[in-house]
Scaffold this motif. Structure first.
Motif, PDB file in Angstrom:
ATOM      1  N   ASP A 206       2.116  -8.792  -7.066  1.00  0.00           N
ATOM      2  CA  ASP A 206       2.427  -8.389  -5.634  1.00  0.00           C
ATOM      3  C   ASP A 206       3.469  -9.237  -5.036  1.00  0.00           C
ATOM      4  OD1 ASP A 206       0.340  -6.842  -5.621  1.00  0.00           O
ATOM      5  OD2 ASP A 206      -1.109  -8.345  -4.876  1.00  0.00           O
TER       6      ASP A 206
ATOM      7  N   LEU B 197      -4.819  -3.481   0.604  1.00  0.00           N
ATOM      8  CA  LEU B 197      -4.270  -2.288   0.071  1.00  0.00           C
ATOM      9  C   LEU B 197      -2.865  -2.039   0.222  1.00  0.00           C
ATOM     10  CD1 LEU B 197      -7.440   0.187   0.792  1.00  0.00           C
ATOM     11  CD2 LEU B 197      -6.687  -0.957  -1.249  1.00  0.00           C
ATOM     12  N   ALA B 198      -2.427  -2.165   1.635  1.00  0.00           N
ATOM     13  CA  ALA B 198      -1.060  -2.169   1.881  1.00  0.00           C
ATOM     14  C   ALA B 198      -0.228  -2.889   0.948  1.00  0.00           C
ATOM     15  CB  ALA B 198      -0.868  -2.249   3.266  1.00  0.00           C
TER      16      ALA B 198
ATOM     17  N   ARG C  40      -0.349  -4.261  -1.637  1.00  0.00           N
ATOM     18  CA  ARG C  40      -0.533  -3.928  -3.147  1.00  0.00           C
ATOM     19  C   ARG C  40       0.102  -2.669  -3.414  1.00  0.00           C
ATOM     20  NH1 ARG C  40      -5.651  -2.064  -6.605  1.00  0.00           N
ATOM     21  NH2 ARG C  40      -5.706  -0.455  -5.077  1.00  0.00           N
ATOM     22  N   ALA C  41      -0.185  -1.682  -2.465  1.00  0.00           N
ATOM     23  CA  ALA C  41       0.571  -0.168  -2.664  1.00  0.00           C
ATOM     24  C   ALA C  41       2.021  -0.252  -2.568  1.00  0.00           C
ATOM     25  CB  ALA C  41      -0.085   0.610  -1.894  1.00  0.00           C
TER      26      ALA C  41
ATOM     27  N   SER D 287     -10.725   3.626  -0.894  1.00  0.00           N
ATOM     28  CA  SER D 287      -9.625   2.639  -1.086  1.00  0.00           C
ATOM     29  C   SER D 287      -8.687   3.279  -1.808  1.00  0.00           C
ATOM     30  CB  SER D 287     -10.074   1.439  -1.455  1.00  0.00           C
ATOM     31  OG  SER D 287     -10.776   1.418  -2.608  1.00  0.00           O
ATOM     32  N   ASP D 288      -8.907   4.030  -2.962  1.00  0.00           N
ATOM     33  CA  ASP D 288      -7.815   4.804  -3.738  1.00  0.00           C
ATOM     34  C   ASP D 288      -7.054   5.686  -3.041  1.00  0.00           C
ATOM     35  OD1 ASP D 288      -8.502   2.941  -5.801  1.00  0.00           O
ATOM     36  OD2 ASP D 288      -9.560   4.701  -7.157  1.00  0.00           O
TER      37      ASP D 288
ATOM     38  N   SER E 111      -4.559   3.981  -0.495  1.00  0.00           N
ATOM     39  CA  SER E 111      -3.626   3.348  -1.267  1.00  0.00           C
ATOM     40  C   SER E 111      -2.835   4.486  -1.486  1.00  0.00           C
ATOM     41  CB  SER E 111      -4.170   2.718  -2.522  1.00  0.00           C
ATOM     42  OG  SER E 111      -4.872   1.801  -2.335  1.00  0.00           O
ATOM     43  N   HIS E 112      -3.063   5.721  -2.099  1.00  0.00           N
ATOM     44  CA  HIS E 112      -2.191   6.722  -2.443  1.00  0.00           C
ATOM     45  C   HIS E 112      -1.455   7.302  -1.155  1.00  0.00           C
ATOM     46  CE1 HIS E 112      -1.801  11.450  -3.338  1.00  0.00           C
ATOM     47  NE2 HIS E 112      -0.622  10.692  -3.452  1.00  0.00           N
TER      48      HIS E 112
ATOM     49  N   LEU F  18       0.985   4.199  -8.441  1.00  0.00           N
ATOM     50  CA  LEU F  18      -0.376   4.395  -8.610  1.00  0.00           C
ATOM     51  C   LEU F  18      -1.020   3.939  -9.773  1.00  0.00           C
ATOM     52  CD1 LEU F  18      -1.320   7.388  -6.221  1.00  0.00           C
ATOM     53  CD2 LEU F  18      -1.379   4.909  -5.763  1.00  0.00           C
TER      54      LEU F  18
END
Length: 170
Positions: free
Chosen positions: A3, A28-29, A31-32, A115-116, A119-120, A151
Motif C-alpha cells: 500500500d 478500501l480507498a 488499498r484501491a 466492499s468489492d 473498491s471497483h 482489482l
C-alpha cells in the motif's frame, strides 16, 4: 501488493449522507488507490489530493442532472480538478462522488461483496480523473482492462466477467 501512495498524496474522504462506514472506506480507498497507482503507473505531482465524497442517491441525482443532464442517480461521478502537466496530474486531482443506495443495489444484483463493488468504483472513478473513459469500445476496453488488472492485484474478481462490453457514448 504494498500500500504505497505517491509522496504526500492525500485522500480527503467525507461522508455527506447514506449508511457508509468511514473506517472501512478509509481502508478500501487507500488499498484501491494504491493499487491503481502501482498497476496503471499513474503519475501525480508531490502533495496531490483527491476528494472522495460518499453520499446518497438524492444528492448524486442532483449532481448527475446538473453536470451530465441525466435526471437519475448513478453509482459514481468523477470531476477532474486540474489539467495535467504532460502525463503528470495534480495538485488537485479532483472529486469522486458515490451514491450509497445505488452502489448497494448493484452489489446485491451482481451477487458480489459491497466492499468489492466500492473498491471497483473507487478505481473506476480515479481512472476517470486520469482521462480514461468508456465513450467508445476502444476506450472502454482499455479502461476495463486496467480496472481488471488493478482489482486482481488486490484480490477482487473481474467485475465485467459476466457482462458484455458496453461503451457509454453520450
Amino acid at each position: 501488493m504494498p500500500d504505497i501512495l505517491p509522496d504526500g498524496f492525500q485522500i480527503d474522504l467525507s461522508i455527506e449522507a447514506g449508511a457508509w462506514d468511514e473506517a472501512v472506506l478509509v481502508i478500501l480507498a487507500e488499498r484501491a488507490i494504491s493499487a491503481a497507482f502501482s498497476v496503471a503507473e499513474l503519475e501525480v505531482l508531490d502533495n496531490t489530493e483527491v476528494s472522495l465524497l460518499f453520499t446518497d442517491d438524492a444528492a448524486i441525482r442532483k449532481l448527475n442532472r446538473e453536470w451530465r443532464e441525466k435526471d437519475k442517480p448513478t453509482n459514481v461521478l468523477s470531476f477532474p480538478g486540474s489539467d495535467p502537466q504532460g502525463d503528470v496530474y495534480g495538485p488537485l486531482l479532483g472529486d469522486i462522488v458515490f451514491a450509497h443506495e445505488t452502489v448497494l443495489r448493484e452489489a446485491e444484483e451482481m451477487g458480489i461483496e459491497f466492499s468489492d463493488h466500492v473498491s471497483h468504483l473507487i478505481v473506476h472513478g480515479l481512472l476517470h480523473l486520469f482521462d480514461y473513459d468508456h465513450q467508445d469500445n476502444d476506450e472502454a476496453e482499455l479502461m476495463e482492462s486496467l480496472e481488471k488488472a488493478i482489482l486482481a492485484s488486490i484480490g477482487i474478481d473481474d467485475p465485467y466477467a459476466d457482462r458484455p462490453l458496453v461503451a457509454d457514448g453520450r
